[in-house]
Design a protein around this motif. Structure first.
Motif, short mmCIF file in Angstrom:
data_model
loop_
_atom_site.label_atom_id
_atom_site.label_comp_id
_atom_site.label_asym_id
_atom_site.label_seq_id
_atom_site.Cartn_x
_atom_site.Cartn_y
_atom_site.Cartn_z
N PHE A 72 0.81 -1.22 0.00
CA PHE A 72 0.00 0.00 0.00
C PHE A 72 0.84 1.27 0.00
N SER A 73 2.13 1.14 0.16
CA SER A 73 2.99 2.33 0.21
C SER A 73 4.25 2.07 -0.59
N GLU A 74 4.66 3.05 -1.37
CA GLU A 74 5.84 2.92 -2.22
C GLU A 74 7.12 3.07 -1.40
N SER A 75 8.07 2.22 -1.68
CA SER A 75 9.34 2.27 -0.95
C SER A 75 10.30 3.24 -1.62
N PRO A 76 11.17 3.91 -0.85
CA PRO A 76 12.15 4.82 -1.45
C PRO A 76 13.11 4.05 -2.35
N GLY A 130 13.16 6.09 -11.06
CA GLY A 130 12.16 6.16 -10.01
C GLY A 130 12.36 7.27 -9.00
N LEU A 131 13.33 8.17 -9.20
CA LEU A 131 13.53 9.29 -8.28
C LEU A 131 12.52 10.40 -8.57
N SER A 187 12.05 10.12 -12.54
CA SER A 187 13.06 9.76 -13.54
C SER A 187 12.71 8.44 -14.21
N ALA A 188 13.02 8.33 -15.50
CA ALA A 188 12.71 7.14 -16.28
C ALA A 188 13.76 6.06 -16.06
N ALA A 189 13.58 4.94 -16.76
CA ALA A 189 14.49 3.80 -16.58
C ALA A 189 15.91 4.14 -16.98
N ASP A 190 16.10 5.08 -17.93
CA ASP A 190 17.45 5.47 -18.33
C ASP A 190 17.97 6.68 -17.54
#
Length: 456
Positions: free
Chosen positions: A170-174, A263-264, A280-283
């Motif tokens: 339920f919560s996104e991890s850093p 993911g930042l 930020s994207a995968a690249d």
């Protein structure tokens, strides 16, 4: 020939009564049907053991409680005064009350639920075996098991592994805990842990955000970083792990093989207000809309915060409930077996009559099943109460050193006072007497119940 009658007169023709030659004198027997001295012979070994292992230790503990630590100086009731003024003993008494209320109640309630439900499942015997199986494990082994279950690290402790899995659902991890920008990257750290660029962003001029100190596991599967292309009216840039093996790379420049940091969260801030944000994207590239023109770029502290590590089960707050949970895991099976045996003797026609009168299953359970099981439930509760008053091993094994004082109980305090670092067997004997006095009322209630049922 004549015989004498009761009034002394002779009765002619009747011979006097003579007892048979083989008649023997009957010996008066005791209530057990044998000689009293023989009963004493058989009871003597048990009485000797009872006196040596129970009566003498109790008497000596009472006697020893009136002397100081050396055992030579008579101090009267000083040990009892010290016991009730000591913070450790107060904590132990408070925890014993918590144990006395929670452990028997929860164990009996679960045992009742399991016993009722097993009548409705197909594999009742297998279910009972699984629930009762912890009773076959010693308290020492159970304590070691639950010390591992309550381990703080989710990679080791089962409880926190499950808890963290539910939390992360339920919560996104850093994405990159512990990472931070290079010192010369032009970002300043705020008091809340976020990083903000010194210069404002300009459309058509990509802003590079090099980071270091990322954990190897967090970037092991990342793609290679890619330099962002300028886009008219938009603010672009790249976030990447600015490190090359061997230290051959150039700082602040995306070298070949350097990893992207996906993911930042990137925010554009103007006058303390977030005007745009992206991820930020995968690249490693990111793109902000035109509103970000002239704003400062900020990497929120969430990007680098430590991930959720679960609950501190063995911390000062939860250590006692956690240990009670392990006790319930062991003794709920005991309660289930006794209650199931009592449930087998409940007349089924009473339940069927209640159902025919319109009662639902909850009403049948509450108004018929539970009242009929009241004698069995009282046996289970009283037995567990006596057992709980003497709890020691689970607390001693499961509670870690820093939290052991918070999980303290009377039996553990008795052990520490009598055999710990500051040995005072006078104080330990006083605690033993207190523990005995607390157990006696529950034992008397149990004895009265047994006698009352034996008269039925």
């Amino acid at each position: 020939m004549s015989t004498a009658t009761a009034d002394g007169a002779a009765t002619p023709g009747r011979a006097p009564s003579v007892p048979p030659a083989n008649a023997t004198k009957t010996t008066k027997k005791s209530i057990l049907g044998t000689r009293p001295w023989l009963v004493a012979v058989f009871l003597l070994p048990a009485l000797v053991l009872l006196g040596a292992l129970v009566v003498y230790p109790i008497g000596y503990s009472v006697y020893r409680s009136f002397f100081d630590a050396s055992g030579n100086g008579f101090v009267g009731l000083d040990n009892y005064q010290e016991m009730f003024s000591d913070d450790a003993t107060k904590t132990a008494i408070k925890n014993n009350v918590i144990w006395l209320v929670l452990a028997p109640t929860v164990s009996t309630a679960l045992g009742l639920i399991f016993a009722v439900l097993t009548e409705r499942v197909r594999w009742a015997t297998a279910f009972k075996l699984i629930v009762f199986m912890p009773m076959a494990i010693s308290m020492l082994a159970a304590g070691i098991i639950f010390r591992l279950v309550y381990e703080q690290d989710p990679d080791k402790g089962v409880a926190n592994a499950m808890w963290v899995s539910v939390h992360d659902s339920f919560s996104e991890s850093p994405p990159f805990p512990g990472a931070h920008p290079r010192p010369a990257a032009g970002l300043t750290e705020s008091s809340n842990g976020s990083f903000t660029t010194k210069d404002t962003a300009r459309a058509g001029s990509p802003a590079a955000l090099p980071l270091v100190a990322a954990k190897r596991d967090d970037i092991s599967g990342a793609r290679e970083a890619k330099a962002a292309r300028p886009e008219p009216g938009k603010v672009t840039g790249t976030v990447w792990f600015d490190f090359t093996k061997g230290g051959l790379g150039e700082q602040g420049v995306i070298d070949k093989g350097e990893k992207a940091m996906a993911g930042l969260r990137v925010e554009a801030v103007k006058d303390g207000r977030v005007v745009a944000k992206t991820t930020s994207a995968a690249d490693g590239t990111y793109t902000l809309p035109a509103q970000a023109e002239g704003a400062r770029l900020r990497l929120p502290a969430w990007n680098f915060s430590e991930p959720y590590n679960g609950v501190e089960w063995l911390g000062p707050t939860l250590v006692t409930p956690a240990i009670i949970g392990s006790y319930v895991w062991i003794w709920a099976g005991f309660a289930m077996v006794l209650i199931a045996a009592g449930l087998a003797g409940v007349p089924r026609e009473l339940m069927e009559a209640a159902r025919m009168d319109g009662a639902n299953e909850w009403q049948v359970f509450r108004r018929v099943t539970v009242p009929l099981l009241a004698p069995v439930l009282s046996v289970v509760v009283v037995t567990l109460m006596i057992n709980v008053m003497k709890i020691f091993d689970l607390v001693y094994i499961i509670a870690p050193g820093p939290s052991q004082d918070d999980a303290n109980v009377l039996a553990l305090q008795l052990f520490q006072s009598s055999f710990g670092t500051d040995v005072n067997q006078g104080l330990g004997s006083a605690i033993a007497v207190l523990l005995l006095l607390l157990v006696l009322p529950v034992m008397f209630v149990n004895i009265r119940r047994i006698r009352r049922e034996s008269r039925r």
